[in-house]
Design a protein around this motif. Structure first.
Motif, PDB file in Angstrom:
ATOM      1  N   ASP A  58       0.801  -1.222   0.000  1.00 33.26           N
ATOM      2  CA  ASP A  58       0.000   0.000   0.000  1.00 33.26           C
ATOM      3  C   ASP A  58       0.842   1.284   0.000  1.00 33.26           C
ATOM      4  OD1 ASP A  58      -2.257  -1.622   0.117  1.00 33.26           O
ATOM      5  OD2 ASP A  58      -2.478  -1.432   2.294  1.00 33.26           O
ATOM      6  N   ALA A  59       2.161   1.151   0.115  1.00 33.57           N
ATOM      7  CA  ALA A  59       3.041   2.323   0.228  1.00 33.57           C
ATOM      8  C   ALA A  59       3.015   3.170  -1.039  1.00 33.57           C
ATOM      9  CB  ALA A  59       4.473   1.876   0.514  1.00 33.57           C
ATOM     10  N   GLU A  60       3.219   4.473  -0.823  1.00 28.83           N
ATOM     11  CA  GLU A  60       3.215   5.423  -1.926  1.00 28.83           C
ATOM     12  C   GLU A  60       4.503   6.238  -1.919  1.00 28.83           C
ATOM     13  OE1 GLU A  60      -0.264   7.849  -1.560  1.00 28.83           O
ATOM     14  OE2 GLU A  60      -1.593   6.122  -1.415  1.00 28.83           O
ATOM     15  N   PRO A  61       4.926   6.736  -3.086  1.00 27.51           N
ATOM     16  CA  PRO A  61       6.122   7.583  -3.138  1.00 27.51           C
ATOM     17  C   PRO A  61       5.991   8.781  -2.203  1.00 27.51           C
ATOM     18  CG  PRO A  61       5.394   7.022  -5.357  1.00 27.51           C
ATOM     19  CD  PRO A  61       4.314   6.554  -4.409  1.00 27.51           C
ATOM     20  N   GLY A  62       7.072   9.099  -1.529  1.00 28.26           N
ATOM     21  CA  GLY A  62       7.100  10.247  -0.632  1.00 28.26           C
ATOM     22  C   GLY A  62       6.719   9.937   0.804  1.00 28.26           C
ATOM     23  N   GLN A  63       6.249   8.730   1.063  1.00 32.60           N
ATOM     24  CA  GLN A  63       5.889   8.382   2.442  1.00 32.60           C
ATOM     25  C   GLN A  63       7.138   8.198   3.302  1.00 32.60           C
ATOM     26  OE1 GLN A  63       3.274   4.899   1.998  1.00 32.60           O
ATOM     27  NE2 GLN A  63       1.671   6.123   2.972  1.00 32.60           N
ATOM     28  N   ILE A  64       6.999   8.558   4.558  1.00 29.33           N
ATOM     29  CA  ILE A  64       8.032   8.305   5.553  1.00 29.33           C
ATOM     30  C   ILE A  64       7.401   7.454   6.636  1.00 29.33           C
ATOM     31  CG2 ILE A  64       9.550   9.321   7.284  1.00 29.33           C
ATOM     32  CD1 ILE A  64       9.841  11.750   5.450  1.00 29.33           C
ATOM     33  N   ILE A  65       7.958   6.273   6.826  1.00 28.91           N
ATOM     34  CA  ILE A  65       7.484   5.328   7.824  1.00 28.91           C
ATOM     35  C   ILE A  65       8.541   5.258   8.922  1.00 28.91           C
ATOM     36  CG2 ILE A  65       6.670   2.978   8.261  1.00 28.91           C
ATOM     37  CD1 ILE A  65       5.094   4.383   5.983  1.00 28.91           C
ATOM     38  N   CYS A  66       8.160   5.588  10.142  1.00 27.13           N
ATOM     39  CA  CYS A  66       9.069   5.579  11.280  1.00 27.13           C
ATOM     40  C   CYS A  66       8.828   4.312  12.082  1.00 27.13           C
ATOM     41  CB  CYS A  66       8.833   6.813  12.145  1.00 27.13           C
ATOM     42  SG  CYS A  66       9.097   8.349  11.252  1.00 27.13           S
ATOM     43  N   LEU A  67       9.864   3.514  12.225  1.00 25.37           N
ATOM     44  CA  LEU A  67       9.751   2.205  12.855  1.00 25.37           C
ATOM     45  C   LEU A  67      10.499   2.230  14.176  1.00 25.37           C
ATOM     46  CD1 LEU A  67       8.696  -0.652  12.363  1.00 25.37           C
ATOM     47  CD2 LEU A  67      10.726  -1.101  11.006  1.00 25.37           C
ATOM     48  N   ASP A  68       9.757   2.071  15.265  1.00 24.90           N
ATOM     49  CA  ASP A  68      10.366   2.121  16.592  1.00 24.90           C
ATOM     50  C   ASP A  68      10.000   0.897  17.413  1.00 24.90           C
ATOM     51  OD1 ASP A  68      11.873   4.709  16.999  1.00 24.90           O
ATOM     52  OD2 ASP A  68       9.982   5.507  16.245  1.00 24.90           O
ATOM     53  N   GLY A  69      10.845   0.606  18.365  1.00 22.84           N
ATOM     54  CA  GLY A  69      10.669  -0.524  19.270  1.00 22.84           C
ATOM     55  C   GLY A  69      12.026  -0.923  19.824  1.00 22.84           C
ATOM     56  N   GLU A  70      12.020  -1.685  20.895  1.00 22.60           N
ATOM     57  CA  GLU A  70      13.264  -2.106  21.536  1.00 22.60           C
ATOM     58  C   GLU A  70      14.106  -2.977  20.600  1.00 22.60           C
ATOM     59  OE1 GLU A  70      12.150  -4.248  25.037  1.00 22.60           O
ATOM     60  OE2 GLU A  70      11.141  -2.539  25.930  1.00 22.60           O
ATOM     61  N   LEU A  71      15.363  -3.154  20.957  1.00 21.97           N
ATOM     62  CA  LEU A  71      16.226  -4.078  20.232  1.00 21.97           C
ATOM     63  C   LEU A  71      15.604  -5.476  20.243  1.00 21.97           C
ATOM     64  CD1 LEU A  71      19.801  -3.117  21.498  1.00 21.97           C
ATOM     65  CD2 LEU A  71      18.965  -2.968  19.153  1.00 21.97           C
TER      66      LEU A  71
ATOM     67  N   LEU B 220      11.812   4.137   5.100  1.00 23.17           N
ATOM     68  CA  LEU B 220      11.492   3.393   6.300  1.00 23.17           C
ATOM     69  C   LEU B 220      12.653   3.632   7.252  1.00 23.17           C
ATOM     70  CD1 LEU B 220       9.751   0.053   6.480  1.00 23.17           C
ATOM     71  CD2 LEU B 220      11.560   0.595   8.082  1.00 23.17           C
ATOM     72  N   ILE B 221      12.378   4.236   8.410  1.00 23.29           N
ATOM     73  CA  ILE B 221      13.436   4.693   9.314  1.00 23.29           C
ATOM     74  C   ILE B 221      13.329   3.975  10.652  1.00 23.29           C
ATOM     75  CG2 ILE B 221      14.493   6.692  10.419  1.00 23.29           C
ATOM     76  CD1 ILE B 221      12.860   8.394   8.343  1.00 23.29           C
ATOM     77  N   GLU B 222      14.327   3.138  10.950  1.00 25.06           N
ATOM     78  CA  GLU B 222      14.393   2.511  12.261  1.00 25.06           C
ATOM     79  C   GLU B 222      15.014   3.497  13.245  1.00 25.06           C
ATOM     80  OE1 GLU B 222      15.835  -1.544  12.499  1.00 25.06           O
ATOM     81  OE2 GLU B 222      15.575  -1.779  10.332  1.00 25.06           O
ATOM     82  N   TRP B 223      14.472   3.546  14.456  1.00 26.35           N
ATOM     83  CA  TRP B 223      14.942   4.433  15.532  1.00 26.35           C
ATOM     84  C   TRP B 223      14.712   5.906  15.177  1.00 26.35           C
ATOM     85  CZ3 TRP B 223      15.779   1.726  19.782  1.00 26.35           C
ATOM     86  CH2 TRP B 223      16.198   0.406  19.656  1.00 26.35           C
ATOM     87  N   ALA B 224      13.617   6.201  14.508  1.00 27.72           N
ATOM     88  CA  ALA B 224      13.326   7.557  14.030  1.00 27.72           C
ATOM     89  C   ALA B 224      13.314   8.602  15.137  1.00 27.72           C
ATOM     90  CB  ALA B 224      11.994   7.569  13.292  1.00 27.72           C
TER      91      ALA B 224
END
Length: 145
Positions: A21-34, A103-107
């Protein structure tokens, strides 16, 4: 939206659906513990975009580019960023405002650079519900400043 997964496969599949479902220009911030499953989710996301190559966390390179899918995927792991200014050195704006999806881990470590329309994916464990249980909350990014 809140999702509960009971296995890595289910976490992968949720990521895959989001990638489809992703579209160009989207920023997805992915957070959670190690060790919570951010990479598994990202592998599913990449699969949903049509990426077939191996996807791993770019902890030491900061950003990994996958351009074989229907839109480019810019996968960031900013865990080792000491200061958000370091993002300017790698030309983050080219990716954040480019033709792909980020898609950004630890955003949260680069909070001031995250756009207001970013999406946050928070992955949490609850060992009382099992070793593979994950609670995945998808919502607008919530700035910490």
């Amino acid at each position: 939206m809140v999702f509960e997964t009971m296995s890595e496969k289910e976490t992968f599949e949720l990521g895959k659906k989001m990638g489809q479902d992703a579209e160009p220009g989207q920023i997805i911030c992915l957070d959670g513990e190690l060790g919570v499953g951010k990479t598994v989710f990202t592998q599913g996301f990449a699969s949903g975009l049509g990426v077939t190559e191996s996807v791993n966390s770019p902890t030491f390179t900061i950003v990994q580019i996958y351009d074989e899918g229907r839109i480019p995927l810019y996968h960031f792991d900013v865990y080792r960023i000491g200061n958000p200014e370091e993002m300017y050195e790698i030309g983050y704006e080219e990716y954040f405002f480019g033709k792909g999806v980020c898609l950004i881990e630890w955003a949260s470590l680069i909070d001031e650079l995250i756009t207001e329309d970013a999406i946050q994916v928070m992955i949490e464990k609850n060992l009382n519900k099992g070793l593979d249980y994950r609670r995945i909350t998808i919502d607008r990014y919530k700035h910490i400043r």
